[in-house]
Design a protein around this motif. Sequence first.
Motif, short mmCIF file in Angstrom:
data_model
loop_
_atom_site.label_atom_id
_atom_site.label_comp_id
_atom_site.label_asym_id
_atom_site.label_seq_id
_atom_site.Cartn_x
_atom_site.Cartn_y
_atom_site.Cartn_z
N ALA A 201 10.95 6.29 -2.74
CA ALA A 201 9.75 6.79 -3.35
C ALA A 201 8.92 5.71 -3.92
CB ALA A 201 10.16 7.79 -4.33
N ALA A 202 9.61 4.57 -4.59
CA ALA A 202 9.13 3.58 -5.30
C ALA A 202 8.34 2.80 -4.38
CB ALA A 202 10.03 2.58 -6.46
N ARG B 87 0.83 -1.08 0.11
CA ARG B 87 -0.03 -0.03 0.17
C ARG B 87 0.96 1.24 0.11
NH1 ARG B 87 -4.70 -1.44 4.49
NH2 ARG B 87 -5.53 -3.24 3.38
N GLN B 88 0.20 2.37 -0.51
CA GLN B 88 1.05 3.80 -0.52
C GLN B 88 1.32 4.26 0.97
OE1 GLN B 88 -0.45 6.46 -3.37
NE2 GLN B 88 0.17 8.14 -2.07
N GLY C 126 7.49 3.49 -1.32
CA GLY C 126 6.41 4.16 -0.97
C GLY C 126 5.33 4.47 -1.52
N ARG C 127 5.24 4.54 -3.01
CA ARG C 127 4.19 4.36 -3.68
C ARG C 127 3.51 3.16 -3.73
NH1 ARG C 127 7.09 5.36 -7.93
NH2 ARG C 127 6.87 3.44 -8.87
N GLY C 128 4.03 1.92 -3.24
CA GLY C 128 3.32 0.58 -3.10
C GLY C 128 4.05 -0.21 -3.86
N LYS D 180 2.99 10.10 0.70
CA LYS D 180 2.16 10.83 -0.06
C LYS D 180 2.81 11.37 -1.13
CE LYS D 180 -1.06 12.34 3.82
NZ LYS D 180 -1.38 13.53 4.57
N ARG D 181 1.92 11.82 -2.26
CA ARG D 181 2.67 12.32 -3.44
C ARG D 181 3.52 13.46 -3.41
NH1 ARG D 181 -0.70 14.12 -8.89
NH2 ARG D 181 1.08 14.56 -10.17
N ARG E 12 6.75 12.27 -1.70
CA ARG E 12 7.74 11.50 -2.64
C ARG E 12 8.27 12.60 -3.67
NH1 ARG E 12 3.27 8.38 -3.38
NH2 ARG E 12 2.88 9.09 -5.67
N GLN E 13 7.58 13.60 -3.95
CA GLN E 13 8.14 14.74 -5.13
C GLN E 13 9.16 15.47 -4.29
OE1 GLN E 13 4.78 16.91 -6.18
NE2 GLN E 13 4.19 15.51 -7.82
#
Length: 365
Positions: free
Chosen positions: A48-49, A17-18, A51-53, A21-22, A25-26
């Motif tokens: 970031a990858a 799961r993520q 953390g994105r899931g 947050k977006r 990550r940015q």
Amino acid sequence: MRRRPESEKALPEGKGRQWLKRKQRQALLRWGEKSGCPLTMRRCMAVAAVGRGASCNAAARDLGCATSTVVSAVRRYREDGRGALRDRREGNGQRKVDERFRERLARVLVGTPEDWGWCRPTWTRELLCLELERRGLPQVSVATMGRALTWLGARRKAARPIVECPWPAWKRRRRLYELKCLHAHKPPEEPVLHVDEVDIHLNPKVGHDWCLPGQRRVMVTPGNNQKRFLAGALNVRTGKLTWVEGKSKASDLFIQLLWRLAGEYRRARRIHLVLDNAAVHTSQKTRKALAQLGGRIVLHFLPPYCPQGNRIERVWLDLHANVTRNHRCRTMDQLMVRVHAYLNARNAQRSACPSLRRADLRRAS
């Protein structure tokens, strides 16, 4: 019970799961770019990858690194934040392989180990480490030496055997300059041609070719080798090649070429031939043939062991590359048909396209 792999232990609860947050990550990726360190940036991309899931294995495949690298980056980020993603080798002090190290390494590679006092004819990475350490540079590992060689673009190559010209350097240069002036100052009615012989073998010359991984070209050789010989003359101005074929590289083959040239250049007052010091060019039979031709053909000999001064050598190189290397002809007649077809096509191209003739002249000079 099944033991959880390390990639699962590094993830927070709710694997897949993520959990970043977006905007987080940015911001993490922007911070990694500003760091200026590619290793730090790769760790930020891994976090970031994940953390994105994505899984650690998938992130490692996308980044081209080991799964343990991704696991370590995620663990460091979770424990100490993004500051822990920095390269921890910054405080190790000055780099061992610096510009001075590479300069000394390049200087060492110019010579052989025997030039620097070692009883070995070729370099190894271990020996390079010892030589540079003997010169007062830091001690490095074999792997570090391999990276330094890669940075310099050094590669392991087969040696090219040559025979040195026995003449003094000034005499050899003067002779080559005289032959160069011969091309520049002779009038069109006195053509200048470069002459040489070449061997054609039924057993193919083995050469490099593009192959897919795990594959290699296979050539079925006839076993019993057969030979044919060509004697050729290359016109420097027109790029036209005149050749004859024979079953032996004897004086008769060269004499056959002389009569062929005398017939093709009937209007020429004299024909100047630049050639090497092979025995067939100076034999008694050759001198009698030259006398029968009334002195129309004049021989100009290159210095000993100077094939770079003979422009027809490039033609034979192209012949081997396009016809004889890795060929699959089962009979000599089939191979010679291809040889003559290639040489005829080459003459047709040079006569139809003056730019090819000019390119040959620039390449040869």
